[in-house]
Design a protein around this motif. Structure first.
Motif, PDB file in Angstrom:
ATOM      1  N   CYS A 195       0.825  -1.211   0.000  1.00 24.42           N
ATOM      2  CA  CYS A 195       0.000   0.000   0.000  1.00 24.42           C
ATOM      3  C   CYS A 195       0.858   1.260   0.000  1.00 24.42           C
ATOM      4  O   CYS A 195       1.792   1.375   0.794  1.00 24.42           O
ATOM      5  N   PRO A 202      -2.111  -6.253   0.360  1.00 24.24           N
ATOM      6  CA  PRO A 202      -3.561  -6.236   0.137  1.00 24.24           C
ATOM      7  C   PRO A 202      -4.226  -7.521   0.608  1.00 24.24           C
ATOM      8  O   PRO A 202      -3.593  -8.576   0.684  1.00 24.24           O
ATOM      9  N   PHE A 217      -6.794  -3.728  -2.434  1.00 26.11           N
ATOM     10  CA  PHE A 217      -7.378  -3.166  -1.215  1.00 26.11           C
ATOM     11  C   PHE A 217      -6.476  -3.530  -0.044  1.00 26.11           C
ATOM     12  O   PHE A 217      -6.276  -4.709   0.246  1.00 26.11           O
ATOM     13  N   ASP A 224      -7.501   1.803  -1.506  1.00 23.93           N
ATOM     14  CA  ASP A 224      -7.429   1.060  -2.760  1.00 23.93           C
ATOM     15  C   ASP A 224      -6.504   1.784  -3.723  1.00 23.93           C
ATOM     16  O   ASP A 224      -6.523   3.004  -3.830  1.00 23.93           O
TER      17      ASP A 224
END
Length: 309
Positions: A195, A202, A217, A224
């Motif tokens: 991320c 994710p 995500f 996201d």
């Protein structure tokens, strides 16, 4: 229709879809559905102070494998988390007597009662629990997993659920600030699966638009972000001979992507051919059968669900 109303509508549709799945316990659907409803209802009562960031400080922190912050430094409203935590525990422990026809999972109710007593007696430090949840594990969570063996994830679930509204508000505000600053972390296609906000892996992927753009995500902050289409989001393997995917007719709109290098799998939402919007936290539960199939084939999941299970 405002954003909250749209989310409530989407939640209701997703729960309706979930209840059609015979292999998913109805009491678990009830628990997660009511928890998600509480999260939405509390979203307007959150106060977030963004960290003191500048573009120059972000550039110094920039790392292709990490985020601009760490999970432990994500902006949170800890007062809101404490209030939500108490409210959720109370709702779970009283639910069995107020609605016996539609119970929450019995072992979780029993575990929540133990946790409620310990918390009220100041035997549980919620701030430390929050920090452990954001880091993925810790001695408090391990202790309560042993103390509540029939529902070992209960404390983790309660804390993660309490964190989520505050975390979403903070990360959304941070992402909007980065977009206004035109910072690359908010615009580029991520070359790794981590991320850009907190550097975590994710928990689920989604394909969007006719081109099949691939979005991830985050398992911690739920941000996201777009990532490369042909690469393992866990180990960054790009050898297509080692990257595979499978679908099953019983779970339309979902597929599982596997990597033979790290032996991990991750589920992907592909609702482009359906008149459906995704709600990854519950779509993860809806596609639970795919987890069993992937694990039977020798693959493992790199992260917990956003529910801490």
């Amino acid at each position: 229709m405002n954003t909250i109303e749209k989310q409530q509508r989407l939640l209701a549709k997703t729960l309706k879809q979930l209840r059609k799945k015979d292999h998913i316990p109805k009491d678990l659907i009830t628990l997660l559905g009511e928890t998600a409803t509480l999260q939405l209802d509390s979203a307007q009562n959150i106060s977030i102070d963004l960290p003191d960031l500048t573009l120059s400080s972000l550039d110094k922190q920039k790392d292709d494998e990490k985020g601009i912050l760490t999970p432990g430094t994500l902006p949170l409203d800890r007062d809101h988390i404490a209030a939500f935590f108490s409210h959720l525990i109370e709702k779970i422990t009283k639910h069995a007597t107020t609605d016996p026809q539609n119970r929450f999972p019995g072992p979780m109710v029993a575990a929540a009662k133990l946790i409620e007593t310990a918390y009220n007696n100041k035997e549980i430090d919620l701030d430390r629990c929050i920090d452990e949840c954001l880091q993925g594990s810790g001695p408090i969570m391990a202790h309560w997993a042993e103390r509540t063996p029939k529902a070992p994830a209960t404390l983790n679930f309660l804390v993660r659920a309490a964190i989520e509204p505050s975390l979403t508000a903070g990360v959304t505000a941070l992402a909007e600030w980065l977009k206004k600053q035109q910072h690359p972390s908010n615009q580029e296609i991520r070359q790794t699966g981590t991320c850009p906000i907190c550097g975590s892996l994710p928990h689920m992927l989604e394909l969007r638009e006719k081109e099949g753009f691939r979005f991830a995500f985050c398992s911690i902050c739920q941000h996201d972000f777009r990532i490369r289409r042909l690469a393992c989001p866990v180990c960054d393997n790009t050898d297509t001979d080692k990257l595979k995917f499978f679908t099953v007719p019983e779970e339309p709109g979902f597929r599982v992507e596997t990597c033979d290098i790290c032996k991990s799998y991750i589920k992907t939402i592909d609702f482009r051919a359906f008149d459906r919007e995704s709600l990854p936290s519950l779509n993860d539960l809806e596609s639970l059968a795919l987890d069993f199939i992937a694990q039977d084939q020798g693959y493992s999941r790199a992260t917990l669900s956003v529910w801490g299970m």
